[in-house]
Design a protein around this motif. Structure first.
Motif, PDB file in Angstrom:
ATOM      1  N   GLY A  37      -4.083   2.593  10.687  1.00  0.00           N
ATOM      2  CA  GLY A  37      -5.510   2.339  10.911  1.00  0.00           C
ATOM      3  C   GLY A  37      -6.343   3.600  10.784  1.00  0.00           C
ATOM      4  O   GLY A  37      -7.563   3.570  10.966  1.00  0.00           O
ATOM      5  N   ASN A  38      -5.698   4.720  10.439  1.00  0.00           N
ATOM      6  CA  ASN A  38      -6.456   5.985  10.424  1.00  0.00           C
ATOM      7  C   ASN A  38      -7.650   5.932   9.468  1.00  0.00           C
ATOM      8  O   ASN A  38      -8.756   6.322   9.822  1.00  0.00           O
ATOM      9  CB  ASN A  38      -5.537   7.157  10.067  1.00  0.00           C
ATOM     10  CG  ASN A  38      -6.202   8.478  10.361  1.00  0.00           C
ATOM     11  OD1 ASN A  38      -6.752   8.699  11.443  1.00  0.00           O
ATOM     12  ND2 ASN A  38      -6.217   9.359   9.373  1.00  0.00           N
ATOM     13  N   LEU A  39      -7.428   5.417   8.258  1.00  0.00           N
ATOM     14  CA  LEU A  39      -8.542   5.308   7.304  1.00  0.00           C
ATOM     15  C   LEU A  39      -9.599   4.329   7.835  1.00  0.00           C
ATOM     16  O   LEU A  39     -10.800   4.620   7.852  1.00  0.00           O
ATOM     17  CB  LEU A  39      -8.025   4.833   5.939  1.00  0.00           C
ATOM     18  CG  LEU A  39      -9.105   4.443   4.929  1.00  0.00           C
ATOM     19  CD1 LEU A  39      -9.948   5.643   4.542  1.00  0.00           C
ATOM     20  CD2 LEU A  39      -8.485   3.821   3.684  1.00  0.00           C
ATOM     21  N   LEU A  40      -9.115   3.162   8.298  1.00  0.00           N
ATOM     22  CA  LEU A  40     -10.044   2.131   8.775  1.00  0.00           C
ATOM     23  C   LEU A  40     -10.914   2.659   9.914  1.00  0.00           C
ATOM     24  O   LEU A  40     -12.132   2.450   9.946  1.00  0.00           O
ATOM     25  CB  LEU A  40      -9.252   0.894   9.227  1.00  0.00           C
ATOM     26  CG  LEU A  40     -10.070  -0.284   9.715  1.00  0.00           C
ATOM     27  CD1 LEU A  40     -10.971  -0.829   8.614  1.00  0.00           C
ATOM     28  CD2 LEU A  40      -9.170  -1.402  10.249  1.00  0.00           C
TER      29      LEU A  40
ATOM     30  N   ILE B 139       2.173  -4.973   7.107  1.00  0.00           N
ATOM     31  CA  ILE B 139       3.465  -5.672   7.150  1.00  0.00           C
ATOM     32  C   ILE B 139       4.406  -5.070   8.206  1.00  0.00           C
ATOM     33  O   ILE B 139       5.330  -5.745   8.669  1.00  0.00           O
ATOM     34  CB  ILE B 139       4.098  -5.633   5.734  1.00  0.00           C
ATOM     35  CG1 ILE B 139       5.084  -6.767   5.536  1.00  0.00           C
ATOM     36  CG2 ILE B 139       4.704  -4.296   5.412  1.00  0.00           C
ATOM     37  CD1 ILE B 139       5.378  -7.082   4.086  1.00  0.00           C
ATOM     38  N   ASP B 140       4.176  -3.818   8.587  1.00  0.00           N
ATOM     39  CA  ASP B 140       5.089  -3.109   9.495  1.00  0.00           C
ATOM     40  C   ASP B 140       4.602  -3.273  10.937  1.00  0.00           C
ATOM     41  O   ASP B 140       3.520  -2.792  11.293  1.00  0.00           O
ATOM     42  CB  ASP B 140       5.105  -1.631   9.068  1.00  0.00           C
ATOM     43  CG  ASP B 140       6.070  -0.791   9.888  1.00  0.00           C
ATOM     44  OD1 ASP B 140       6.823  -0.023   9.279  1.00  0.00           O
ATOM     45  OD2 ASP B 140       6.042  -0.880  11.142  1.00  0.00           O
ATOM     46  N   ASP B 141       5.436  -3.917  11.772  1.00  0.00           N
ATOM     47  CA  ASP B 141       4.921  -4.258  13.102  1.00  0.00           C
ATOM     48  C   ASP B 141       4.716  -3.053  14.012  1.00  0.00           C
ATOM     49  O   ASP B 141       3.810  -3.038  14.844  1.00  0.00           O
ATOM     50  CB  ASP B 141       5.744  -5.363  13.784  1.00  0.00           C
ATOM     51  CG  ASP B 141       7.198  -5.015  13.901  1.00  0.00           C
ATOM     52  OD1 ASP B 141       7.617  -4.024  13.282  1.00  0.00           O
ATOM     53  OD2 ASP B 141       7.919  -5.730  14.625  1.00  0.00           O
TER      54      ASP B 141
ATOM     55  N   GLN C  18       1.593  -9.280   8.438  1.00  0.00           N
ATOM     56  CA  GLN C  18       2.114 -10.131   7.365  1.00  0.00           C
ATOM     57  C   GLN C  18       2.063  -9.405   6.029  1.00  0.00           C
ATOM     58  O   GLN C  18       1.460  -8.337   5.916  1.00  0.00           O
ATOM     59  CB  GLN C  18       1.285 -11.430   7.271  1.00  0.00           C
ATOM     60  CG  GLN C  18      -0.156 -11.218   6.804  1.00  0.00           C
ATOM     61  CD  GLN C  18      -0.811 -12.516   6.280  1.00  0.00           C
ATOM     62  OE1 GLN C  18      -1.416 -13.231   7.069  1.00  0.00           O
ATOM     63  NE2 GLN C  18      -0.708 -12.775   4.971  1.00  0.00           N
ATOM     64  N   ASP C  19       2.691 -10.013   5.033  1.00  0.00           N
ATOM     65  CA  ASP C  19       2.545  -9.552   3.658  1.00  0.00           C
ATOM     66  C   ASP C  19       1.121  -9.939   3.234  1.00  0.00           C
ATOM     67  O   ASP C  19       0.779 -11.123   3.168  1.00  0.00           O
ATOM     68  CB  ASP C  19       3.594 -10.272   2.798  1.00  0.00           C
ATOM     69  CG  ASP C  19       3.443  -9.952   1.320  1.00  0.00           C
ATOM     70  OD1 ASP C  19       2.456  -9.300   0.940  1.00  0.00           O
ATOM     71  OD2 ASP C  19       4.329 -10.368   0.546  1.00  0.00           O
ATOM     72  N   ALA C  20       0.294  -8.926   2.969  1.00  0.00           N
ATOM     73  CA  ALA C  20      -1.121  -9.194   2.661  1.00  0.00           C
ATOM     74  C   ALA C  20      -1.302  -9.908   1.332  1.00  0.00           C
ATOM     75  O   ALA C  20      -2.394 -10.401   1.042  1.00  0.00           O
ATOM     76  CB  ALA C  20      -1.890  -7.883   2.653  1.00  0.00           C
TER      77      ALA C  20
ATOM     78  N   ASP D 264      -6.227   2.121   1.265  1.00  0.00           N
ATOM     79  CA  ASP D 264      -5.369   3.091   0.593  1.00  0.00           C
ATOM     80  C   ASP D 264      -4.160   2.261   0.152  1.00  0.00           C
ATOM     81  O   ASP D 264      -3.299   1.910   0.961  1.00  0.00           O
ATOM     82  CB  ASP D 264      -4.989   4.176   1.626  1.00  0.00           C
ATOM     83  CG  ASP D 264      -4.160   5.283   1.030  1.00  0.00           C
ATOM     84  OD1 ASP D 264      -3.807   5.206  -0.159  1.00  0.00           O
ATOM     85  OD2 ASP D 264      -3.855   6.234   1.775  1.00  0.00           O
ATOM     86  N   LEU D 265      -4.127   1.915  -1.123  1.00  0.00           N
ATOM     87  CA  LEU D 265      -3.197   0.887  -1.580  1.00  0.00           C
ATOM     88  C   LEU D 265      -1.746   1.357  -1.634  1.00  0.00           C
ATOM     89  O   LEU D 265      -1.483   2.483  -2.061  1.00  0.00           O
ATOM     90  CB  LEU D 265      -3.606   0.437  -2.993  1.00  0.00           C
ATOM     91  CG  LEU D 265      -5.027  -0.096  -3.140  1.00  0.00           C
ATOM     92  CD1 LEU D 265      -5.311  -0.414  -4.604  1.00  0.00           C
ATOM     93  CD2 LEU D 265      -5.219  -1.327  -2.285  1.00  0.00           C
ATOM     94  N   PRO D 266      -0.807   0.468  -1.240  1.00  0.00           N
ATOM     95  CA  PRO D 266       0.601   0.810  -1.462  1.00  0.00           C
ATOM     96  C   PRO D 266       0.864   0.768  -2.973  1.00  0.00           C
ATOM     97  O   PRO D 266       0.424  -0.158  -3.653  1.00  0.00           O
ATOM     98  CB  PRO D 266       1.364  -0.303  -0.734  1.00  0.00           C
ATOM     99  CG  PRO D 266       0.412  -1.421  -0.585  1.00  0.00           C
ATOM    100  CD  PRO D 266      -0.976  -0.849  -0.634  1.00  0.00           C
TER     101      PRO D 266
HETATM  102  N1  SAM Z   1      -4.675   3.744   5.355  1.00  0.00           N
HETATM  103  C1  SAM Z   1      -3.401   3.757   6.036  1.00  0.00           C
HETATM  104  C2  SAM Z   1      -3.437   4.759   7.188  1.00  0.00           C
HETATM  105  O1  SAM Z   1      -4.405   5.529   7.295  1.00  0.00           O
HETATM  106  O2  SAM Z   1      -2.480   4.765   7.972  1.00  0.00           O
HETATM  107  C3  SAM Z   1      -2.276   4.096   5.080  1.00  0.00           C
HETATM  108  C4  SAM Z   1      -1.922   2.992   4.170  1.00  0.00           C
HETATM  109  S1  SAM Z   1      -0.362   3.276   3.355  1.00  0.00           S
HETATM  110  C5  SAM Z   1      -0.802   4.214   1.981  1.00  0.00           C
HETATM  111  C6  SAM Z   1      -0.040   1.687   2.701  1.00  0.00           C
HETATM  112  C7  SAM Z   1       0.390   0.680   3.746  1.00  0.00           C
HETATM  113  O3  SAM Z   1       0.605  -0.568   3.123  1.00  0.00           O
HETATM  114  C8  SAM Z   1       1.706   1.015   4.455  1.00  0.00           C
HETATM  115  O4  SAM Z   1       1.474   1.085   5.836  1.00  0.00           O
HETATM  116  C9  SAM Z   1       2.632  -0.170   4.146  1.00  0.00           C
HETATM  117  O5  SAM Z   1       3.473  -0.535   5.227  1.00  0.00           O
HETATM  118  C10 SAM Z   1       1.612  -1.261   3.825  1.00  0.00           C
HETATM  119  N2  SAM Z   1       2.102  -2.345   2.955  1.00  0.00           N
HETATM  120  C11 SAM Z   1       2.898  -2.233   1.862  1.00  0.00           C
HETATM  121  N3  SAM Z   1       3.098  -3.442   1.306  1.00  0.00           N
HETATM  122  C12 SAM Z   1       2.419  -4.340   2.065  1.00  0.00           C
HETATM  123  C13 SAM Z   1       2.207  -5.742   1.987  1.00  0.00           C
HETATM  124  N4  SAM Z   1       2.760  -6.466   1.002  1.00  0.00           N
HETATM  125  N5  SAM Z   1       1.432  -6.336   2.913  1.00  0.00           N
HETATM  126  C14 SAM Z   1       0.846  -5.599   3.914  1.00  0.00           C
HETATM  127  N6  SAM Z   1       1.016  -4.268   4.034  1.00  0.00           N
HETATM  128  C15 SAM Z   1       1.769  -3.638   3.124  1.00  0.00           C
END
Ligand code: SAM
Length: 307
Positions: A107-110, A128-130, A152-154, A169-171
């Motif tokens: 949530g740092n960016l948010l 997705i990571d609890d 959840q998986d977004a 910040d996209l994965p």
């Molecule tokens: N902006 C975030 C922060 O400041 O902490 C960092 C985001 S990080 C680059 C990308 C995040 O996307 C990771 O926390 C990862 O667990 C999540 N992620 C990856 N695939 C996902 C999916 N299918 N659904 C939801 N989240 C996912």
């Protein structure tokens, strides 16, 4: 004198180091104790939300070194602050702003974005990571920022009403679930889809007409081997408003460099306009940064007037 940021970090760190458990889990417990009894921390008034965010962020960064969450990299502050600035300028004059971060992580960016628009913003965070959601949720309570969380998986169906703005910040990398990816225009005819492509499509689907999508994405987004699928989608379904190149020095090596992509969801009566192409200067050069922000501010003013 010890600053509030140092006091917050030291409170969480002392607690986390004293526990025989994962540092990040103990950090969550420490934050819960602080929330239950704010007098545990003797902070100096006035306490700003940015101080709270930064103090917690320092502890998370330490915890991440011990056990990095898979695929997770917290968005660096320098990028978060710039995005917070751009997002608040784009929403200038708007009394109430809704935001979605579909890959919210810690949530740092948010929260950097929310603190920049404090009092007039509410958000939906998907992750997705609890463990990261737990960290993010306790941080939102301490910051008193209104956030609804989904673990959840977004890229699966999202129960989220269209928002004014998506910030993420996209994965980056391949998305393994081909069956689900079939529902996306950005699924290529062969091979796996890129997760970052699907995230853009999903985000714009959940953004209101005229709303903006602000994404941190690979600098080579437009030149990848799947750009032939991406280009028509961006051209037909979105309006590219800006591509802002981030300094290479922020990344471990140039191949990992990122840019900020700003899209707008088309709306009726929308006029064609030029795409802002900009490069962030060396962020330690105050004069160059001031000139750059002036250029950004002029651009955001024009963009918000067009709506
Ligand atoms: N902006 C975030 C922060 O400041 O902490 C960092 C985001 S990080 C680059 C990308 C995040 O996307 C990771 O926390 C990862 O667990 C999540 N992620 C990856 N695939 C996902 C999916 N299918 N659904 C939801 N989240 C996912």
């Amino acid at each position: 004198m010890t600053t509030n940021v140092q006091k917050i970090f030291s409170f969480i760190d002392t607690y986390a180091e004293s526990k025989e458990m994962l540092y990040l889990e103990a950090a969550i417990e420490a934050c819960e104790r602080w929330l239950d009894d704010p007098s545990k921390l003797l902070l100096t008034d006035p306490i700003s939300k940015e101080e709270i965010r930064r103090g917690i962020q320092l502890a998370i960064l330490k915890g991440m070194k011990q056990s990095a969450q898979p695929h997770h990299q917290m968005t660096p502050d320098s990028i978060g602050m710039l995005i917070g600035h751009i997002a608040s300028k784009l929403a200038d004059g708007q009394q109430s702003v809704t935001v979605l971060d579909p890959a919210a992580g810690t949530g740092n960016l948010l929260y950097t974005v929310m603190n920049a628009m404090d009092g007039r913003i509410s958000a939906t965070a998907v992750e997705i990571d609890d463990l990261l959601v737990k960290l993010s949720a306790i941080t939102s309570e301490l910051l008193e920022q209104p956030v609804t969380f989904f673990i959840q998986d977004a890229l699966r169906p999202l129960l989220v009403d269209p928002v004014d703005m998506t910030v993420s910040d996209l994965p980056v990398g391949f998305y393994p679930d081909d069956e689900n990816a079939m529902d996306y225009e950005l699924m290529p005819k062969e091979g796996h889809a890129y997760a970052h492509h699907l995230f853009i499509e999903q985000s714009m689907k959940h953004t209101k007409e005229g709303g903006f999508g602000i994404f941190i994405m690979p600098a080579n987004l437009f030149d990848s081997d799947q750009s032939s699928v991406l280009h028509p989608y961006l051209k037909n379904k979105t309006a590219i408003r800006a591509v802002i190149q981030l300094p290479d020095s922020l990344f471990k090596n140039a191949s990992l460099a990122k840019s900020i992509l700003i899209l707008q969801k088309p709306f009726s009566g929308m006029k064609q306009s030029d795409v802002l192409l900009a490069k962030v200067p060396d962020m330690t050069n105050k004069h160059a940064m001031a000139l750059f922000l002036q250029k950004i501010d002029m651009w955001t003013e024009e963009e918000s007037l067009k709506k």
